[in-house]
Design an enzyme around this catalytic site. Sequence first.
Site, short mmCIF file in Angstrom:
data_model
loop_
_atom_site.label_atom_id
_atom_site.label_comp_id
_atom_site.label_asym_id
_atom_site.label_seq_id
_atom_site.Cartn_x
_atom_site.Cartn_y
_atom_site.Cartn_z
N GLU A 156 0.85 -1.20 0.00
CA GLU A 156 0.00 0.00 0.00
C GLU A 156 0.88 1.25 0.00
OE1 GLU A 156 -3.24 -0.02 2.73
OE2 GLU A 156 -3.59 2.13 2.57
N ARG A 157 1.95 1.23 0.79
CA ARG A 157 2.80 2.42 0.91
C ARG A 157 3.65 2.64 -0.33
NH1 ARG A 157 2.93 1.00 7.31
NH2 ARG A 157 0.86 1.90 7.58
#
Length: 386
Positions: free
Chosen positions: A242-243
């Site tokens: 996600e990051r």
Amino acid sequence: MQFTPEHEGIRRNVQKFIDAEINPHVDEWEEAGMFPAHELFKKMGELGYLGINKPVHYGGMGLDYSYELVFLETLGHIRCGGVPMAIGVQTDMATPALARFGSEELALEFLVPSIKGDYVACLGVSEVGAGSDVASIKTAARRDGGDYVINGGKMWTTSGTQADWMCLLANTSAGPVHRNKSLICLPMNAKGVHVARKLDKMGMRSSDTAQVFFEDVRVPQRYRIGKEGEGFTYQMLQFQEERLYAAAAGLIAKERMIEDTIAYTGQRRAFGRSILDNQVVHFRLAELKTEVEMLRALTYRAAELMVQGEDVTMLASMAKLKSGRLSREISDACLQYWGGMGFMNETAISRAYRDTRLGSIGGGADEIMLSIICKHMGILPGKRNK
Ligand SMILES: Cc1cc2nc3c(=O)[nH]c(=O)nc-3n(C[C@H](O)[C@H](O)[C@H](O)COP(=O)(O)OP(=O)(O)OC[C@H]3O[C@@H](n4cnc5c(N)ncnc54)[C@H](O)[C@@H]3O)c2cc1C
């Protein structure tokens, strides 16, 4: 990072797809407060874009993460933040743990249709009372015979009004908070799942965001991803993707703010010359462009190490932190040079200013990224190296 003709092929084809199938509709979707996820994902699934680094066995392309990185970076050509965010949820936020730890049976039921674009996925981690502090979530899945009975609720769920299933984080026992959670595939049409409301947001308007409640929702225990009690760990791993998504998908979007500002300020005149001809303006834009290149280098390095199988928690957190902060800096600086037009909803910079503000909040706020980095540096109080 070495890119091959295959990487460049993905870049070229995804950009063509965006130009033909997404950008012509973005204004309409932003206005509607929603984009047709099923329709768009079906087209993307047919081209293989929803499973670039997912196993071939489940309908993916089976390529390494460097190809996904190129895909995510190219999503930056989409002229809003909401649509790429929802695509990122499908490919890099709600499905990595299922692909990595889910049983064959579960992957066939939820992952295969998500890669095909038949199912829209969402991620249920945050709650009304727990966003940054993931370990303190309250949603509970209690064992009952061969089932789990789920009660609680989730907040700010991207694609929550359209999704077919949720990758849900819930407490499956009363044990210590890092060992009592599990990830569960939850069909959104199960009895007792209530999509309470579509939330009204300052930005990311083309992406629907929902508040969802669970009232005695019954799912079989075989819908659990991997081992019971490992959900927190699986979710922390899933956050890495996600990051990195946040960092990669923001690169071209940041450059576009600079390019759009060059175009606008180049033709707008004040005091006998273009706004751009003021040294303070063109120097600032050059400085910001340099910062984007530095972020690109960091993001590529994290991706490269990920391909090599290394733990990139710290680098991914650094890239996410820098991405959020740089977006705020660029959108603010650029909007200023647009003057009054920058304040008008009709301009691209105004949308970018609203959309990119989420970067420092969603998927772990800046302060959470700093805590993770401090932990890895051995300087977080309580975890400090003595
Ligand atoms: C548009 C949108 C889409 C989203 N999509 C999803 C989704 O699909 N799925 C999902 O699960 N969640 C989603 N979220 C939730 C998002 O991940 C959370 O909002 C985020 O993690 C922050 O949690 P919070 O809002 O509860 O902030 P809080 O935890 O209330 O924190 C508020 C602020 O306090 C500060 N802070 C917090 N902790 C510390 C600390 N230890 N030290 C110093 N300062 C601190 C930070 O500045 C933080 O922004 C979404 C949110 C938005 C707005």
